[in-house]
Design a protein around this motif. Structure first.
Motif, PDB file in Angstrom:
ATOM      1  N   LEU A 256      41.385  49.571  24.898  1.00 14.10           N
ATOM      2  CA  LEU A 256      41.637  49.443  24.248  1.00 14.10           C
ATOM      3  C   LEU A 256      41.086  50.402  22.986  1.00 14.10           C
ATOM      4  O   LEU A 256      39.662  51.250  23.497  1.00 14.10           O
ATOM      5  CB  LEU A 256      41.268  47.981  23.778  1.00 14.10           C
ATOM      6  CG  LEU A 256      41.732  47.024  24.125  1.00 14.10           C
ATOM      7  CD1 LEU A 256      40.756  45.659  23.944  1.00 14.10           C
ATOM      8  CD2 LEU A 256      42.770  46.833  24.153  1.00 14.10           C
ATOM      9  N   ARG A 257      42.090  50.947  21.989  1.00 14.99           N
ATOM     10  CA  ARG A 257      41.606  51.873  21.394  1.00 14.99           C
ATOM     11  C   ARG A 257      40.350  51.240  19.942  1.00 14.99           C
ATOM     12  O   ARG A 257      41.108  49.838  19.825  1.00 14.99           O
ATOM     13  CB  ARG A 257      42.913  52.447  20.289  1.00 14.99           C
ATOM     14  CG  ARG A 257      43.635  51.526  19.510  1.00 14.99           C
ATOM     15  CD  ARG A 257      44.294  51.966  18.426  1.00 14.99           C
ATOM     16  NE  ARG A 257      45.109  51.075  18.121  1.00 14.99           N
ATOM     17  CZ  ARG A 257      46.129  50.285  17.132  1.00 14.99           C
ATOM     18  NH1 ARG A 257      46.973  50.535  18.948  1.00 14.99           N
ATOM     19  NH2 ARG A 257      47.031  49.281  16.925  1.00 14.99           N
ATOM     20  N   HIS A 258      39.717  51.709  19.448  1.00 19.00           N
ATOM     21  CA  HIS A 258      38.479  51.428  18.753  1.00 19.00           C
ATOM     22  C   HIS A 258      39.067  51.546  16.802  1.00 19.00           C
ATOM     23  O   HIS A 258      39.045  52.521  16.807  1.00 19.00           O
ATOM     24  CB  HIS A 258      37.251  51.846  18.187  1.00 19.00           C
ATOM     25  CG  HIS A 258      36.584  50.948  17.430  1.00 19.00           C
ATOM     26  ND1 HIS A 258      35.646  50.669  18.684  1.00 19.00           N
ATOM     27  CD2 HIS A 258      36.038  51.308  15.992  1.00 19.00           C
ATOM     28  CE1 HIS A 258      34.926  50.025  17.025  1.00 19.00           C
ATOM     29  NE2 HIS A 258      35.159  50.834  15.753  1.00 19.00           N
ATOM     30  N   GLN A 259      39.839  50.259  16.847  1.00 19.72           N
ATOM     31  CA  GLN A 259      40.228  51.109  15.014  1.00 19.72           C
ATOM     32  C   GLN A 259      38.987  50.220  13.799  1.00 19.72           C
ATOM     33  O   GLN A 259      38.676  49.826  13.826  1.00 19.72           O
ATOM     34  CB  GLN A 259      41.396  49.458  14.996  1.00 19.72           C
ATOM     35  CG  GLN A 259      42.435  49.483  13.327  1.00 19.72           C
ATOM     36  CD  GLN A 259      42.931  50.831  13.748  1.00 19.72           C
ATOM     37  OE1 GLN A 259      43.809  51.625  14.169  1.00 19.72           O
ATOM     38  NE2 GLN A 259      43.287  51.801  12.451  1.00 19.72           N
ATOM     39  N   MET A 260      39.617  52.141  13.022  1.00 14.45           N
ATOM     40  CA  MET A 260      37.954  52.052  12.035  1.00 14.45           C
ATOM     41  C   MET A 260      39.035  51.185  10.787  1.00 14.45           C
ATOM     42  O   MET A 260      39.960  51.297  10.653  1.00 14.45           O
ATOM     43  CB  MET A 260      37.855  53.139  11.543  1.00 14.45           C
ATOM     44  CG  MET A 260      37.284  54.295  12.792  1.00 14.45           C
ATOM     45  SD  MET A 260      35.694  54.006  13.293  1.00 14.45           S
ATOM     46  CE  MET A 260      34.764  53.623  12.268  1.00 14.45           C
ATOM     47  N   ARG A 261      38.056  50.143  10.830  1.00 12.48           N
ATOM     48  CA  ARG A 261      38.794  49.572   9.084  1.00 12.48           C
ATOM     49  C   ARG A 261      37.953  50.209   8.397  1.00 12.48           C
ATOM     50  O   ARG A 261      36.919  51.160   7.737  1.00 12.48           O
ATOM     51  CB  ARG A 261      37.386  48.177   9.436  1.00 12.48           C
ATOM     52  CG  ARG A 261      36.489  48.272   9.061  1.00 12.48           C
ATOM     53  CD  ARG A 261      35.376  46.595   9.692  1.00 12.48           C
ATOM     54  NE  ARG A 261      34.715  46.953   9.156  1.00 12.48           N
ATOM     55  CZ  ARG A 261      33.171  47.103   8.254  1.00 12.48           C
ATOM     56  NH1 ARG A 261      34.115  47.244   6.780  1.00 12.48           N
ATOM     57  NH2 ARG A 261      32.131  47.460   7.687  1.00 12.48           N
ATOM     58  N   PHE A 262      38.522  49.822   7.023  1.00 11.56           N
ATOM     59  CA  PHE A 262      37.950  50.128   5.852  1.00 11.56           C
ATOM     60  C   PHE A 262      36.626  49.173   5.099  1.00 11.56           C
ATOM     61  O   PHE A 262      36.406  48.703   5.696  1.00 11.56           O
ATOM     62  CB  PHE A 262      39.416  49.852   4.390  1.00 11.56           C
ATOM     63  CG  PHE A 262      40.514  50.783   4.361  1.00 11.56           C
ATOM     64  CD1 PHE A 262      40.266  51.856   4.053  1.00 11.56           C
ATOM     65  CD2 PHE A 262      41.342  50.173   5.378  1.00 11.56           C
ATOM     66  CE1 PHE A 262      41.705  52.526   4.175  1.00 11.56           C
ATOM     67  CE2 PHE A 262      42.971  51.210   5.325  1.00 11.56           C
ATOM     68  CZ  PHE A 262      42.473  52.100   4.948  1.00 11.56           C
ATOM     69  N   LEU A 263      36.339  49.938   4.540  1.00 12.79           N
ATOM     70  CA  LEU A 263      34.828  49.838   3.845  1.00 12.79           C
ATOM     71  C   LEU A 263      35.083  48.129   2.876  1.00 12.79           C
ATOM     72  O   LEU A 263      36.201  48.819   2.001  1.00 12.79           O
ATOM     73  CB  LEU A 263      34.209  49.923   3.411  1.00 12.79           C
ATOM     74  CG  LEU A 263      32.953  52.114   3.776  1.00 12.79           C
ATOM     75  CD1 LEU A 263      32.742  52.779   2.648  1.00 12.79           C
ATOM     76  CD2 LEU A 263      32.626  51.536   5.344  1.00 12.79           C
ATOM     77  N   ASN A 264      34.416  47.065   3.037  1.00 10.52           N
ATOM     78  CA  ASN A 264      34.461  45.910   1.801  1.00 10.52           C
ATOM     79  C   ASN A 264      33.619  46.595   0.533  1.00 10.52           C
ATOM     80  O   ASN A 264      32.551  47.733   0.314  1.00 10.52           O
ATOM     81  CB  ASN A 264      33.996  45.027   2.910  1.00 10.52           C
ATOM     82  CG  ASN A 264      32.023  44.545   2.656  1.00 10.52           C
ATOM     83  OD1 ASN A 264      31.500  45.764   1.879  1.00 10.52           O
ATOM     84  ND2 ASN A 264      31.488  44.109   3.862  1.00 10.52           N
ATOM     85  N   ASP A 265      33.535  45.990  -0.480  1.00  6.02           N
ATOM     86  CA  ASP A 265      33.355  46.057  -1.384  1.00  6.02           C
ATOM     87  C   ASP A 265      32.288  46.395  -1.727  1.00  6.02           C
ATOM     88  O   ASP A 265      31.531  47.686  -2.301  1.00  6.02           O
ATOM     89  CB  ASP A 265      34.055  44.756  -2.809  1.00  6.02           C
ATOM     90  CG  ASP A 265      34.934  45.335  -3.123  1.00  6.02           C
ATOM     91  OD1 ASP A 265      35.831  45.824  -2.461  1.00  6.02           O
ATOM     92  OD2 ASP A 265      35.865  44.104  -3.774  1.00  6.02           O
ATOM     93  N   ASP A 266      31.233  45.752  -1.213  1.00  8.79           N
ATOM     94  CA  ASP A 266      29.259  45.541  -1.186  1.00  8.79           C
ATOM     95  C   ASP A 266      28.876  47.066  -0.724  1.00  8.79           C
ATOM     96  O   ASP A 266      28.085  47.851  -0.644  1.00  8.79           O
ATOM     97  CB  ASP A 266      28.379  44.623  -0.184  1.00  8.79           C
ATOM     98  CG  ASP A 266      28.873  43.907  -1.433  1.00  8.79           C
ATOM     99  OD1 ASP A 266      28.814  43.397  -2.836  1.00  8.79           O
ATOM    100  OD2 ASP A 266      28.805  42.654  -0.223  1.00  8.79           O
ATOM    101  N   GLU A 267      30.290  47.707   0.877  1.00  9.56           N
ATOM    102  CA  GLU A 267      29.420  48.484   1.455  1.00  9.56           C
ATOM    103  C   GLU A 267      29.912  49.772   0.349  1.00  9.56           C
ATOM    104  O   GLU A 267      28.938  51.019   0.681  1.00  9.56           O
ATOM    105  CB  GLU A 267      30.508  48.079   3.029  1.00  9.56           C
ATOM    106  CG  GLU A 267      29.792  47.516   3.693  1.00  9.56           C
ATOM    107  CD  GLU A 267      30.493  47.343   5.004  1.00  9.56           C
ATOM    108  OE1 GLU A 267      30.540  46.582   5.845  1.00  9.56           O
ATOM    109  OE2 GLU A 267      31.791  47.924   4.674  1.00  9.56           O
TER     110      GLU A 267
END
Length: 845
Positions: A256-267
């Motif tokens: 499985l590929r590791h999908q990088m997400r966007f940062l949330n508002d706090d991060e």
């Protein structure tokens, strides 16, 4: 956009040559056929040239674009001018004559120019200029950098990702594993030096890099590295970062590929503080700082760049407020490296995807784009290369999926059938679209604000007008002045898109004779704009009005999509009979409309229309599905129909709804019945009239409301072999008990019961073996059958304003499944008003 320009020219030439043009002189036909052949050759060249980056290629692409646009405009202008002001019956005859007397020198100049370009192309090909230059091949989309790093030591927001990757890297499996890390540009970077990476990897996998290795070519180093890793039992791990999701699947389909997400508002806020100077006190600036972080849309690259800009500016509220309102432009104008990283994704695109990507720039920042609309626009613009046995809409969906796989377009919402319903583009990429689109004269942007009219037209072929003012009437007045006075000179405009809120009784200028797309749904017209009828080349028309369509609408013989938003719903749109005489019409979309019967003696017309391309018809009031009418709409794929109990008075036979099963290509049906108040006045002794419905065999999605069908009739729906989505709204079925039959609903994935009086549902896992989503909203159902939890594919149960007993049964069902090791079932409970005890119950779930 050379590729889009050539496609448009080819389409125009094919339209001329494919027409029944008996008056086209032989030498003229030879000219058009020769020009079409040259255009095909240029198309082949462009499909290969994207792999090569050089000034020579860019120069050739520029020449091709300008020549193709000139030829297309010349031919289209000639067609439009010669047929202007004529009735549609006369137009078809004149189109056979227009080229017979066309001066040869006009066309000869275009042919000579393209011949000259073809010679340059052949020289380039013969000189080996189209050899793959390396960096643009598909495997070069990998990289080695994580942009979220700060000062080389701190990483924000990816702790969980780091743990997961460490586990995969240090796992006990002895065989070789490739771990693909996928994300948008700005989360994963494409900057790398292939040779340095190869030497570094060889230094790790061998006894060290020797002098001989330094002398070897990249290909030889690749082979040496391959041999050093060939032992499948060595336990080696390879991490690959890429922006291409399909590349990740290609290099290792087993992992499985590791999908990088966007940062949330706090991060995002935390990373912004780190990059802007961690020792500073941000209490006074926190409000604007958090707004800046939020407007970076979770992209580490944007946050890092903006943080660097803020670190060099005065720590004042007005400064930070300005940055918050202009994040994308500040990021790209202050950091050349930021643009370079983003442009890599664009430069790697094949030519056929570039216009589709740049087109995303016409939508405002953070705009949720309906895929159905986007695809209709791409088709109308002529961006798509026809593929045998596939509709243009199917080709468009493939293009969209390709852009999503490249992490250039984001999925915003999936439909009930699992197909992408809406999408968007990150603000930073949208800014790239605007920059490149402006440079390529692909689009031009005009803003109407509270105090100014900003005209940034550049001779682009797509004119987009934004209204950013809250005062709609003032903005409308400025729009009229701007459009009528300033934009008349924009002769290159092929698309006119207006986004904002306007309300005007004045006339807009639509004198762009070669216009293909006109999207002005935000403008309320108080009468039908008669000048639209002169836009002979128009393919996409969307506007808002309550004014009926004139019979002369059939003059728009090239129209593919007709969308009318009704402002006041008290009036029913009655379409003229001439609507059947528009052979290119694919999509008819109204809030509610009535289709006319075909006039007597025009059976042939109906037959010719039925062989056309009509795919969408919605929403149609009181349509009669006689065999004759079914033949007219036999190719429709999406259909919305509405009926009224009071109008029908129980006489459902006249609508021939039992003929619905004749529509063999229908995939999506919405059938609504209104006027239930009429039933209240019927004598209690009188039997409630119910329609008799049949359903076509290829139906995939069905929505019913107000049909008052008995639950026994559900077996007709359950036996549909391809049905995946079933939505039952208010009074779709009548009765307290539903007992499904085993062997039905074999492919149903989504079931919604909304405002139903169903109390007893006797179902288990055998009745819905493929169900994934179960939605219950304002239902009388007392409990969910426990057997529903046994369905292996079930992912979600959603309850909206249901009985407490229903909620309790859902919680018990979920707990039982968790005790059996099934942690994949999600329970979502929503209430408009709840008691404290109910809140406790929901929190427990």
């Amino acid at each position: 956009m050379a590729y889009a320009a050539v496609l448009s020219l080819m389409e125009t030439l094919k339209q001329i040559l494919d027409a029944d043009n008996q008056h086209l002189l032989d030498h003229k036909r030879q000219q058009f056929e020769s020009l079409l052949g040259q255009a095909c050759s240029l198309q082949d060249f462009l499909e290969d040239s994207w792999k090569t980056s050089s000034e020579a290629v860019e120069s050739l692409e520029h020449q091709i674009r300008e020549a193709a646009y000139t030829g297309d405009d010349l031919i289209r202008s000639h067609m439009s001018n010669r047929t202007e002001g004529c009735l549609w019956q006369v137009k078809s005859m004149l189109q056979n004559l227009i080229f017979a007397f066309w001066p040869d020198q006009d066309l000869e100049k275009v042919i000579e120019e393209i011949d000259s370009i073809m010679k340059e192309v052949m020289k380039f090909k013969n000189g080996g200029g189209l050899k793959d230059s390396g960096p643009r091949n598909s495997l070069s989309a990998g990289s080695s950098t994580q942009v979220a790093r700060v000062a080389g030591t701190t990483m924000v927001g990816f702790d969980d990702d780091l743990i997961q990757l460490k586990d995969r890297l240090t796992g006990q499996q002895s065989k070789l594993q490739i771990i693909p890390i996928v994300g948008m540009g700005g989360i994963v970077s494409q900057e790398y030096c292939l040779r340095e990476i190869l030497l570094c990897l060889l230094d790790c996998t061998t006894k060290g890099v020797t002098n001989d290795m330094h002398k070897e070519s990249d290909e030889e180093l690749c082979m040496r590295l391959y041999k050093s890793l060939k032992d499948d039992n060595s336990g080696s791990r390879i991490m690959l970062t890429t922006r291409l999701s399909n590349l990740a699947a290609y290099v290792d389909s087993c992992n499985l590929r590791h999908q990088m997400r966007f940062l949330n508002d706090d991060e995002s806020w935390k990373l912004l503080q780190e990059t802007a100077c961690s020792e500073e006190n941000y209490l006074e600036l926190e409000r604007f700082g958090k707004e800046i972080a939020k407007n970076c849309r979770g992209l580490p690259l944007t946050i890092a760049v903006i943080g660097g800009v803020l670190s060099k500016l005065d720590k004042r509220q007005d400064v930070w407020e300005h940055i918050a309102k202009n994040v994308s432009s500040v990021a790209t104008s202050n950091d050349e490296q930021c643009l370079k990283i983003l442009y890599m994704s664009y430069n790697y695109l094949p030519h056929h995807l570039k216009p589709c990507f740049l087109y995303m720039g016409i939508f405002p920042e953070d705009y949720e784009i309906r895929v159905s609309k986007l695809i209709k626009l791409w088709v109308a613009e002529g961006f798509l290369k026809p593929i045998t046995y596939q509709s243009l809409e199917e080709v468009a969906m493939k293009y969209l999926q390709d852009l999503i796989d490249r992490n250039l377009i984001l999925i915003r919402q999936l439909g009930s059938n699992g197909i992408i319903k809406s999408c968007s583009i990150h603000d930073l990429l949208r800014d790239l679209c605007l920059r490149e689109g402006y440079k390529e004269k692909f689009l031009c942007l005009t803003k109407v604000t509270a105090n100014t009219f900003l005209n940034v037209t550049n001779g682009g072929r797509r004119l987009i007008i934004y209204e950013n003012s809250r005062n709609g009437h003032d903005a409308s007045a400025r729009l009229i002045r701007a459009n009528n006075d300033t934009l008349k000179s924009a002769s290159a405009v092929r698309s006119f898109v207006c986004i904002g809120r306007f309300d005007t009784k004045s006339k807009l200028y639509f004198g762009y004779r070669l216009l293909r797309v006109l999207d002005v749904t935000q403008i309320h017209f108080y009468s039908f704009p008669e000048e639209l009828l002169e836009l002979f080349n128009l393919r996409y028309l969307a506007y808002s009005s309550n004014w009926k369509l004139p019979s002369s609408i059939s003059m728009l013989q090239n129209l593919q999509t007709l969308i009318v938003h009704q402002v006041i719903f008290a009036f029913l749109f009655k379409l003229p009979p001439e609507i059947w005489e528009m052979p290119q019409l694919r999509h008819i979309c109204f809030t509610e409309c009535a289709l006319p019967d075909l006039p007597c003696g025009q059976i042939g017309g109906a037959a010719s229309f039925s062989q056309g391309r009509l795919e969408t018809l919605s929403v149609v009031r009181d349509f009669m599905f006689t065999k004759e009418n079914c033949r007219r709409v036999e190719n429709v794929k999406k259909l919305g129909i509405k009926y009224d109990y009071a109008s029908a008075r129980g006489q459902w036979e006249c609508y021939s709804l039992n003929n619905l099963d004749q529509l063999h290509k229908l995939e999506n049906l919405k059938c609504l019945f209104g006027g239930h108040d009429y039933l209240m006045f019927l004598p209690s002794s009188r039997k409630i009239p119910r329609p008799t419905l049949t359903f076509p065999p290829n139906l995939k999605k069905l929505t019913l409301s107000g049909c008052l069908l008995p639950w026994a009739d559900m077996t007709h729906i359950g036996s549909l072999p391809k049905l995946e989505v079933l939505k039952l709204h208010r009074n779709a079925f009548s009765g307290k008990v539903w007992e499904p039959i085993e062997g039905e609903f074999l492919r149903l994935k989504y079931l919604k019961l909304h405002h139903m009086d169903l109390a007893d549902w006797r179902a288990d896992e055998t009745h819905f073996p493929s169900l994934q989503h179960l939605i219950l909203k304002i239902c009388s159902l007392k409990e969910i059958p426990s057997g529903i939890g046994e369905i292996p594919t079930l992912e979600l149960i959603q309850l909206d304003d249901c009985y407490i007993s229903t909620v309790t049964s859902a919680i018990h069902l979920k707990e039982e499944q968790e005790s059996l090791g099934n942690d994949g079932l999600k329970l979502c409970i929503n209430y408009s008003t709840v008691t404290e005890s109910t809140k406790k119950l929901i929190r427990r779930a």
